[in-house]
Design an enzyme around this catalytic site. Structure first.
Site, PDB file in Angstrom:
ATOM      1  N   TYR A  80       0.851  -1.199   0.000  1.00 20.51           N
ATOM      2  CA  TYR A  80       0.000   0.000   0.000  1.00 20.51           C
ATOM      3  C   TYR A  80       0.885   1.248   0.000  1.00 20.51           C
ATOM      4  O   TYR A  80       0.660   2.186  -0.755  1.00 20.51           O
ATOM      5  CB  TYR A  80      -0.891   0.000   1.245  1.00 20.51           C
ATOM      6  CG  TYR A  80      -1.803   1.202   1.361  1.00 20.51           C
ATOM      7  CD1 TYR A  80      -3.108   1.145   0.892  1.00 20.51           C
ATOM      8  CD2 TYR A  80      -1.354   2.391   1.946  1.00 20.51           C
ATOM      9  CE1 TYR A  80      -3.946   2.242   0.995  1.00 20.51           C
ATOM     10  CE2 TYR A  80      -2.188   3.495   2.045  1.00 20.51           C
ATOM     11  CZ  TYR A  80      -3.483   3.422   1.576  1.00 20.51           C
ATOM     12  OH  TYR A  80      -4.302   4.512   1.675  1.00 20.51           O
ATOM     13  N   PHE A 132     -10.426  19.833 -24.405  1.00 17.07           N
ATOM     14  CA  PHE A 132     -10.890  18.451 -24.454  1.00 17.07           C
ATOM     15  C   PHE A 132     -12.067  18.353 -23.489  1.00 17.07           C
ATOM     16  O   PHE A 132     -12.122  19.095 -22.508  1.00 17.07           O
ATOM     17  CB  PHE A 132      -9.761  17.475 -24.077  1.00 17.07           C
ATOM     18  CG  PHE A 132     -10.216  16.049 -24.146  1.00 17.07           C
ATOM     19  CD1 PHE A 132     -10.542  15.494 -25.373  1.00 17.07           C
ATOM     20  CD2 PHE A 132     -10.383  15.287 -23.008  1.00 17.07           C
ATOM     21  CE1 PHE A 132     -11.024  14.195 -25.451  1.00 17.07           C
ATOM     22  CE2 PHE A 132     -10.860  13.982 -23.085  1.00 17.07           C
ATOM     23  CZ  PHE A 132     -11.174  13.441 -24.309  1.00 17.07           C
ATOM     24  N   THR A 133     -13.015  17.444 -23.763  1.00 17.69           N
ATOM     25  CA  THR A 133     -14.275  17.407 -22.995  1.00 17.69           C
ATOM     26  C   THR A 133     -14.055  17.379 -21.473  1.00 17.69           C
ATOM     27  O   THR A 133     -14.583  18.226 -20.753  1.00 17.69           O
ATOM     28  CB  THR A 133     -15.121  16.174 -23.392  1.00 17.69           C
ATOM     29  OG1 THR A 133     -14.275  15.020 -23.362  1.00 17.69           O
ATOM     30  CG2 THR A 133     -15.716  16.324 -24.777  1.00 17.69           C
ATOM     31  N   ASP A 223      -0.844  18.702 -21.622  1.00 18.64           N
ATOM     32  CA  ASP A 223      -1.642  17.477 -21.583  1.00 18.64           C
ATOM     33  C   ASP A 223      -0.980  16.506 -22.556  1.00 18.64           C
ATOM     34  O   ASP A 223      -1.046  16.674 -23.780  1.00 18.64           O
ATOM     35  CB  ASP A 223      -3.091  17.771 -22.009  1.00 18.64           C
ATOM     36  CG  ASP A 223      -3.972  16.510 -22.002  1.00 18.64           C
ATOM     37  OD1 ASP A 223      -3.416  15.392 -21.957  1.00 18.64           O
ATOM     38  OD2 ASP A 223      -5.204  16.648 -22.074  1.00 18.64           O
ATOM     39  N   LYS A 266      -4.002   5.857 -22.689  1.00 16.79           N
ATOM     40  CA  LYS A 266      -3.584   6.098 -24.074  1.00 16.79           C
ATOM     41  C   LYS A 266      -2.069   6.025 -24.186  1.00 16.79           C
ATOM     42  O   LYS A 266      -1.538   5.204 -24.913  1.00 16.79           O
ATOM     43  CB  LYS A 266      -4.076   7.465 -24.530  1.00 16.79           C
ATOM     44  CG  LYS A 266      -5.588   7.499 -24.644  1.00 16.79           C
ATOM     45  CD  LYS A 266      -6.130   8.834 -24.255  1.00 16.79           C
ATOM     46  CE  LYS A 266      -7.655   8.791 -24.281  1.00 16.79           C
ATOM     47  NZ  LYS A 266      -8.220  10.088 -24.009  1.00 16.79           N
ATOM     48  N   ARG A 389     -18.332  13.212 -32.692  1.00 17.58           N
ATOM     49  CA  ARG A 389     -17.628  14.361 -32.121  1.00 17.58           C
ATOM     50  C   ARG A 389     -18.150  15.602 -32.830  1.00 17.58           C
ATOM     51  O   ARG A 389     -17.577  16.066 -33.797  1.00 17.58           O
ATOM     52  CB  ARG A 389     -16.109  14.236 -32.284  1.00 17.58           C
ATOM     53  CG  ARG A 389     -15.489  13.091 -31.530  1.00 17.58           C
ATOM     54  CD  ARG A 389     -15.151  13.356 -30.080  1.00 17.58           C
ATOM     55  NE  ARG A 389     -16.254  13.418 -29.135  1.00 17.58           N
ATOM     56  CZ  ARG A 389     -16.105  13.199 -27.830  1.00 17.58           C
ATOM     57  NH1 ARG A 389     -14.944  12.877 -27.322  1.00 17.58           N
ATOM     58  NH2 ARG A 389     -17.117  13.316 -27.021  1.00 17.58           N
ATOM     59  N   PHE A 455     -24.058  13.233 -24.701  1.00 16.92           N
ATOM     60  CA  PHE A 455     -23.626  12.265 -25.715  1.00 16.92           C
ATOM     61  C   PHE A 455     -23.316  10.903 -25.126  1.00 16.92           C
ATOM     62  O   PHE A 455     -23.389   9.897 -25.803  1.00 16.92           O
ATOM     63  CB  PHE A 455     -22.407  12.792 -26.489  1.00 16.92           C
ATOM     64  CG  PHE A 455     -21.171  13.000 -25.646  1.00 16.92           C
ATOM     65  CD1 PHE A 455     -20.977  14.204 -24.976  1.00 16.92           C
ATOM     66  CD2 PHE A 455     -20.211  12.006 -25.524  1.00 16.92           C
ATOM     67  CE1 PHE A 455     -19.846  14.402 -24.195  1.00 16.92           C
ATOM     68  CE2 PHE A 455     -19.072  12.195 -24.748  1.00 16.92           C
ATOM     69  CZ  PHE A 455     -18.896  13.394 -24.074  1.00 16.92           C
TER      70      PHE A 455
HETATM   71  C1  LIG Z   1      -8.536  10.876 -23.068  1.00 21.65           C
HETATM   72  C2  LIG Z   1      -7.988  12.180 -22.795  1.00 21.65           C
HETATM   73  C3  LIG Z   1      -8.028  12.717 -21.511  1.00 21.65           C
HETATM   74  C4  LIG Z   1      -8.709  12.001 -20.357  1.00 21.65           C
HETATM   75  O1  LIG Z   1      -8.097  10.771 -20.054  1.00 21.65           O
HETATM   76  P1  LIG Z   1      -8.918   9.577 -19.375  1.00 21.65           P
HETATM   77  O2  LIG Z   1      -7.852   8.618 -18.937  1.00 21.65           O
HETATM   78  O3  LIG Z   1      -9.844   9.003 -20.399  1.00 21.65           O
HETATM   79  O4  LIG Z   1      -9.652  10.161 -18.208  1.00 21.65           O
HETATM   80  C5  LIG Z   1      -7.478  13.966 -21.322  1.00 21.65           C
HETATM   81  N1  LIG Z   1      -6.910  14.650 -22.344  1.00 21.65           N
HETATM   82  C6  LIG Z   1      -6.856  14.155 -23.583  1.00 21.65           C
HETATM   83  C7  LIG Z   1      -6.201  14.949 -24.662  1.00 21.65           C
HETATM   84  C8  LIG Z   1      -7.384  12.911 -23.864  1.00 21.65           C
HETATM   85  O5  LIG Z   1      -7.336  12.446 -25.123  1.00 21.65           O
END
Ligand SMILES: *Cc1c(COP(=O)(O)O)cnc(C)c1O
Length: 482
Positions: A80, A132-133, A223, A266, A389, A455
């Site tokens: 932990y 980004f969303t 980011d 990602k 999108r 969405f």
């Molecule tokens: C997917 C994404 C996020 C958010 O990441 P999650 O792991 O899905 O929460 C943030 N910024 C960008 C540019 C992304 O493509």
């Protein structure tokens, strides 16, 4: 960059891995697909994955892991506090990115939550290349304001600009002159700009942006969730960068910024996320939020198995013949579609192949959701799931009217190391057929419309019976059971 030359098939991308474990996928009949999408309220987010043949919804958490990543997962230290796995990951990331401090978080939006919590106060502005969303949602939730300063070419869907994700430097300068730096929470650059078609920024542009931040005393944030593809484009297209290794570019780019965060769903072919920082004081502030919202400082909501997988996965993504996989498959798909006049976003970026739904379905008005309609039509005739999108992904204005999106795209994500070339060819074949029968596709309207992030879980119905006509025409042409 290392490239295999083919004499007779010059534009074919090549997989640099072999398949070791597979997951069965199923191609349903058009009737069953019609049933499934109707049950899902004509929203591809609500489809069950077992009803999908090629899942091109997203690259989030769907990239294939390597044998080395899985092997490393088995050596994870499950403590932990003070896990050996954590320290190995910290060492790898600080060395690679060139920032001294690391904080773990469970995914990308969790990093955004922590950063917004620490830096955004009500009324503060966050200039960025593009939103980004989830990023925008977290900034707005703290009472902040998002200012988008992307170069004009960024919103031009047909272009040959190699770096459409660049920040407009003149606009950024003006922003600094018209707002006090006390009112600017931070300046954000998004690598591989997601919502405009996975478009990269240039290293040169990042240098100029961070130089301006230093001049005016603003915090700069990168980011890096889609950094992998952006790195590839810098090396492939930016003058003066092609001789550098991906690792050299990574360090040079990331160390320009005060904060770098990423989604390991990602970047790194894994799950989880993390924040790297330069400033010890900010680290101490954010540590408390990690404990409160994520977990203890040496796991931050991630499993130790995930952390081992990130460490190995990030290293793998620094190899030329791994990092090139996404962009080369996307380029192949986009350029082949273009040969058949299908409108795609150019130049092809990272993340996926993006269809321009406004040009594909000019007869479907924006308030009938052309990208959402195209997503449903493509699923009906192929079993392929993409992501809308466009206007559906926007929230209504406070008076209830539609906020019409800048761009109306159907995103067909190509998760890394997941699909074979024949599956990409299948997708191309069905998209071309659909384009040649585009007049059969009609619009959609909401029947259940949530107020926030509609969405994800809103439900729609077709305007007219266009879906049954589309299926009938498709069956006449293809004469197969699927
Ligand atoms: C997917 C994404 C996020 C958010 O990441 P999650 O792991 O899905 O929460 C943030 N910024 C960008 C540019 C992304 O493509």
């Amino acid at each position: 960059m290392k490239k295999v030359t083919m004499k007779f098939l010059p534009n074919q991308p090549l997989e640099f891995h072999k398949v070791k474990i597979v997951q069965k996928s199923y191609l349903l009949s058009p009737e069953k697909r019609f049933k499934a999408i109707t049950k899902a309220g004509n929203n591809t987010f609500l489809l069950k994955s077992e009803d999908v043949f090629l899942d091109m919804l997203t690259d989030s958490g769907t990239n294939a892991m390597s044998d080395e990543q899985l092997a490393a997962s088995m050596t994870a230290d499950d403590a932990y506090a003070g896990s050996k796995t954590y320290y190995k990951l910290e060492e790898k990331l600080t060395e690679l990115f060139g920032l001294p401090y690391f904080l773990p978080a469970h995914q990308g939006r969790a990093c955004e939550h922590l950063i917004a919590k620490a830096l955004v106060k009500p009324g503060m502005r966050v200039p960025m290349n593009y939103h980004f969303t989830t990023t925008k949602a977290h900034i707005l939730a703290q009472g902040g304001i998002v200012d988008e300063l992307i170069i004009a070419e960024g919103l031009n869907l047909v272009s040959d600009h190699p770096f459409k994700g660049n920040m407009d430097l003149a606009k950024l300068k003006k922003h600094f002159k018209s707002h006090s730096v006390k009112d600017i929470a931070f300046v954000r650059m998004e690598a591989g700009t997601n919502l405009i078609g996975g478009q990269p920024f240039a290293l040169e542009n990042a240098k100029e942006v961070t130089k301006l931040c230093q001049k005016y005393g603003a915090i700069s944030v990168l980011d890096a969730s889609l950094l992998q593809d952006n790195l590839y484009f810098i090396k492939a297209k930016e003058s003066g960068e092609t001789e550098k290794t991906i690792k050299e570019i990574t360090k040079e780019l990331c160390s320009l910024f005060d904060i770098v965060y990423f989604s390991a769903r990602k970047f790194g072919f894994a799950r989880g996320g993390g924040i790297l920082l330069k400033d010890k004081k900010l680290l101490d502030v954010m540590k408390e939020f990690v404990i409160l919202y994520e977990g203890f400082l040496t796991y931050g909501g991630m499993s130790t198995k995930e952390m081992e997988a990130i460490r190995v996965g990030i290293d793998e993504s620094m190899e030329d013949d791994v990092i090139s996989q996404g962009p080369e498959f996307i380029k192949y798909m986009a350029e082949t579609l273009l040969k058949f006049n299908v409108p795609v976003v150019t130049p092809p970026g990272g993340l996926g192949c993006h269809l321009d739904a406004r040009s594909f379905l000019p007869h479907v008005p924006s308030n009938q959701y052309p990208a959402g309609s195209l997503a449903v039509a493509l699923y009906l005739i192929s079993g392929i799931r993409g992501m809308e999108r466009g206007t559906m992904s926007e929230q209504r204005e406070s008076d209830g009217s539609e906020r019409i999106a800048d761009v109306e795209l159907l995103r067909l994500a190509i998760p890394r190391r997941t699909f074979t070339l024949s599956q990409i060819n299948y997708a191309i074949d069905r998209i071309v057929w659909l384009y040649n029968h585009r007049e059969l596709v009609g619009g959609l309207k909401f029947v259940k419309e949530p107020n926030i992030l509609r969405f994800f879980f809103g439900e729609l119905t077709p305007i007219s019976d266009w879906q049954t006509k589309l299926i009938a025409t498709f069956k006449k042409d293809f004469k197969t059971s699927f």
